[in-house]
Enzyme design. Structure first.
Site, PDB file in Angstrom:
ATOM      1  N   ARG A  43       0.821  -1.210   0.000  1.00  0.00           N
ATOM      2  CA  ARG A  43       0.000   0.000   0.000  1.00  0.00           C
ATOM      3  C   ARG A  43       0.856   1.262   0.000  1.00  0.00           C
ATOM      4  O   ARG A  43       0.688   2.144  -0.837  1.00  0.00           O
ATOM      5  CB  ARG A  43      -0.944   0.003   1.200  1.00  0.00           C
ATOM      6  CG  ARG A  43      -2.042  -1.036   1.118  1.00  0.00           C
ATOM      7  CD  ARG A  43      -2.592  -1.395   2.480  1.00  0.00           C
ATOM      8  NE  ARG A  43      -3.449  -2.559   2.386  1.00  0.00           N
ATOM      9  CZ  ARG A  43      -3.003  -3.811   2.343  1.00  0.00           C
ATOM     10  NH1 ARG A  43      -1.713  -4.048   2.389  1.00  0.00           N
ATOM     11  NH2 ARG A  43      -3.839  -4.808   2.241  1.00  0.00           N
ATOM     12  N   THR A  44       1.764   1.359   0.949  1.00  0.00           N
ATOM     13  CA  THR A  44       2.589   2.551   1.030  1.00  0.00           C
ATOM     14  C   THR A  44       3.505   2.671  -0.175  1.00  0.00           C
ATOM     15  O   THR A  44       3.660   3.752  -0.755  1.00  0.00           O
ATOM     16  CB  THR A  44       3.423   2.540   2.331  1.00  0.00           C
ATOM     17  OG1 THR A  44       2.541   2.460   3.451  1.00  0.00           O
ATOM     18  CG2 THR A  44       4.254   3.801   2.446  1.00  0.00           C
ATOM     19  N   LYS A  86      23.963  -8.500   2.054  1.00  0.00           N
ATOM     20  CA  LYS A  86      25.331  -9.011   2.042  1.00  0.00           C
ATOM     21  C   LYS A  86      26.197  -8.362   3.116  1.00  0.00           C
ATOM     22  O   LYS A  86      27.389  -8.644   3.206  1.00  0.00           O
ATOM     23  CB  LYS A  86      25.958  -8.763   0.671  1.00  0.00           C
ATOM     24  CG  LYS A  86      25.179  -9.370  -0.485  1.00  0.00           C
ATOM     25  CD  LYS A  86      25.773  -8.956  -1.830  1.00  0.00           C
ATOM     26  CE  LYS A  86      24.948  -9.475  -2.990  1.00  0.00           C
ATOM     27  NZ  LYS A  86      25.466  -9.020  -4.302  1.00  0.00           N
ATOM     28  N   ARG A 106      11.350   2.177   3.797  1.00  0.00           N
ATOM     29  CA  ARG A 106      10.781   1.490   4.957  1.00  0.00           C
ATOM     30  C   ARG A 106      11.795   0.481   5.453  1.00  0.00           C
ATOM     31  O   ARG A 106      12.420  -0.232   4.662  1.00  0.00           O
ATOM     32  CB  ARG A 106       9.475   0.778   4.609  1.00  0.00           C
ATOM     33  CG  ARG A 106       8.989  -0.148   5.738  1.00  0.00           C
ATOM     34  CD  ARG A 106       7.560  -0.566   5.586  1.00  0.00           C
ATOM     35  NE  ARG A 106       6.673   0.569   5.790  1.00  0.00           N
ATOM     36  CZ  ARG A 106       5.347   0.463   5.916  1.00  0.00           C
ATOM     37  NH1 ARG A 106       4.776  -0.724   5.867  1.00  0.00           N
ATOM     38  NH2 ARG A 106       4.604   1.536   6.091  1.00  0.00           N
ATOM     39  N   HIS A 122       5.697   6.612  11.438  1.00  0.00           N
ATOM     40  CA  HIS A 122       5.234   6.513  10.049  1.00  0.00           C
ATOM     41  C   HIS A 122       4.667   7.897   9.705  1.00  0.00           C
ATOM     42  O   HIS A 122       3.446   8.092   9.631  1.00  0.00           O
ATOM     43  CB  HIS A 122       4.167   5.430   9.927  1.00  0.00           C
ATOM     44  CG  HIS A 122       3.880   4.998   8.523  1.00  0.00           C
ATOM     45  ND1 HIS A 122       4.312   5.702   7.416  1.00  0.00           N
ATOM     46  CD2 HIS A 122       3.185   3.930   8.038  1.00  0.00           C
ATOM     47  CE1 HIS A 122       3.898   5.081   6.320  1.00  0.00           C
ATOM     48  NE2 HIS A 122       3.221   4.004   6.665  1.00  0.00           N
TER      49      HIS A 122
END
Length: 308
Positions: free
Chosen positions: A55-56, A85, A106, A134
Site C-alpha cells: 500500500r505505502t 550481504k 521502509r 510513520h
C-alpha cells in the site's frame, strides 16, 4: 516557513507546515483527477522497502508517476539488496543517491531512514521505521480527518488496538499536538498500551488523554475512531500476540453505538478488527483515507522536489 529537506518524523511539521501541505494536497487532488501532470518530469524516486508494504510503496510510486516522475523500486530490499550481504545503510544510500533524486524507505529498524539522510544530499522520506514512526501515514490521516469532518481542531479521537507497536497511531497522536482542543482516548489490550514516550510528549504539549477499556462506552462521544491491526510480526511470542488479538472489533454493534457524525479510520491492512459489514456504512472512511494518501504523498514529493 523553512523548506523541508527530508521527511523523517512528525515533529518536523508545525501547524504552518500542515496548513500549507494540506492546501497543496487539495491541489494535487485536482491534478490527479484531471489525469496528472508533468511537474516532476525528469525526476526519479527510489523506493527501498526492507519490509513488505504494497500500500505505502504503491501509493508513493503512483504519486510520483502522477506528477510525471519515474520510479526505481526495490520491493524486498531486505533480501535482494546489497544490505543483505552486509552493506551498511549509509553505503546503500550513497549509491542510490547516484541513481535517484529522492529516496522513500521502509525499514524494520528504528532510525534507519535518518541514518541514510545524514550522509546524502537528496531527500529521504521515512515510510515506516520499526515500531517508531510513520510520518506520511499520520499526515494523510490528519488530512483525511480535515477532509471528512471539515476541521482538525476540537476533536475527540479514540485510538484503538495495537498502540505499542503500531507506528501509525503513535505518529498520529504526536502530530495531533499541532491541533487545538484535542482529546484522545487510548483503548487497547493491556500488553499493547500506548508507549510512555508518546504519553510524555502529549503531556508536555498540553494534549489531554485517557485510557479506557470499554470501547462501546466511548463510541457515542467520539468524532473519530482510529482502529488498528494487532501486528503479529511485532510480537516476540505467539502467546503475547493471542493475548492482544481480537479484543476490540468494529462491528454492527459498535457502529450502532457510534455517533452518526463520526468516522471510522484504519491505516490498513486489516485482519479481523473491522467487520466487512461496516464497509458500506458512510461513516467508514478507511478506503477514502487510503485514496487520500495519493494526494498527500503527491504534495510531499512536489514540495521536496519541485520547490528545491
Amino acid at each position: 516557513m523553512h523548506q523541508l529537506q527530508d521527511v523523517l518524523e512528525v515533529r518536523q511539521f508545525d501547524r504552518q507546515h500542515l496548513d500549507s501541505l494540506f492546501s497543496r494536497a487539495d491541489e494535487m487532488r485536482i491534478i490527479a483527477d484531471a489525469g496528472g501532470s508533468n511537474r516532476l518530469s525528469g525526476k526519479i524516486l527510489a523506493s527501498l522497502f526492507f519490509e513488505p508494504s504494497p500500500r505505502t510503496r504503491l501509493s508513493f510510486e503512483s504519486a510520483m508517476m502522477r506528477l510525471g516522475g519515474s520510479v526505481l523500486t526495490a520491493e524486498n530490499a531486505l533480501e535482494t539488496s546489497s544490505w543483505a550481504k552486509g552493506e551498511t545503510i549509509e553505503d546503500t544510500a550513497r549509491i542510490v543517491e547516484s541513481y535517484a533524486d529522492a529516496i522513500v524507505m521502509r525499514h524494520p529498524e528504528a532510525g534507519t531512514p535518518a541514518r541514510a539522510a545524514a550522509v546524502i544530499d537528496i531527500p529521504v522520506i521515512n515510510a515506516g521505521d520499526g515500531a517508531r514512526e510513520h510520518p506520511t501515514q499520520a499526515l494523510l490521516d490528519l488530512y483525511t480527518i480535515g477532509h471528512e469532518l471539515g476541521r482538525i481542531d476540537d476533536l475527540n479521537i479514540a485510538l484503538v488496538g495495537d498502540l505499542k507497536y503500531g507506528r501509525a497511531p503513535r505518529s498520529l497522536a504526536m502530530l495531533l499536538t499541532e491541533s487545538s482542543g484535542i482529546n484522545l482516548t487510548f483503548i487497547s489490550p493491556p500488553n499493547v498500551r500506548m508507549g510512555d514516550d508518546v504519553k510524555a510528549d502529549l503531556l508536555s504539549r498540553g494534549v489531554s488523554f485517557e485510557e479506557e477499556t470499554d470501547l462501546l462506552a466511548v463510541l457515542p462521544d467520539v468524532d473519530v475512531v482510529y482502529q488498528t491491526r494487532v501486528q503479529h510480526e511485532r510480537f516476540e511470542s505467539d502467546e503475547e500476540y493471542r493475548e492482544a488479538r481480537g479484543k476490540y472489533v468494529i462491528d454492527a454493534a459498535a457502529m450502532a453505538a457510534l455517533s452518526p457524525d463520526a468516522i471510522v479510520m484504519h491505516p490498513l491492512p486489516r485482519v479481523d478488527e473491522i467487520d466487512p459489514i461496516v464497509d458500506t456504512d458512510r461513516r467508514a472512511a478507511y478506503f477514502r483515507q487510503a485514496r487520500n494518501g495519493i494526494y498527500v504523498r503527491m504534495a510531499i514529493l512536489d514540495w521536496l522536489l519541485r520547490d528545491e
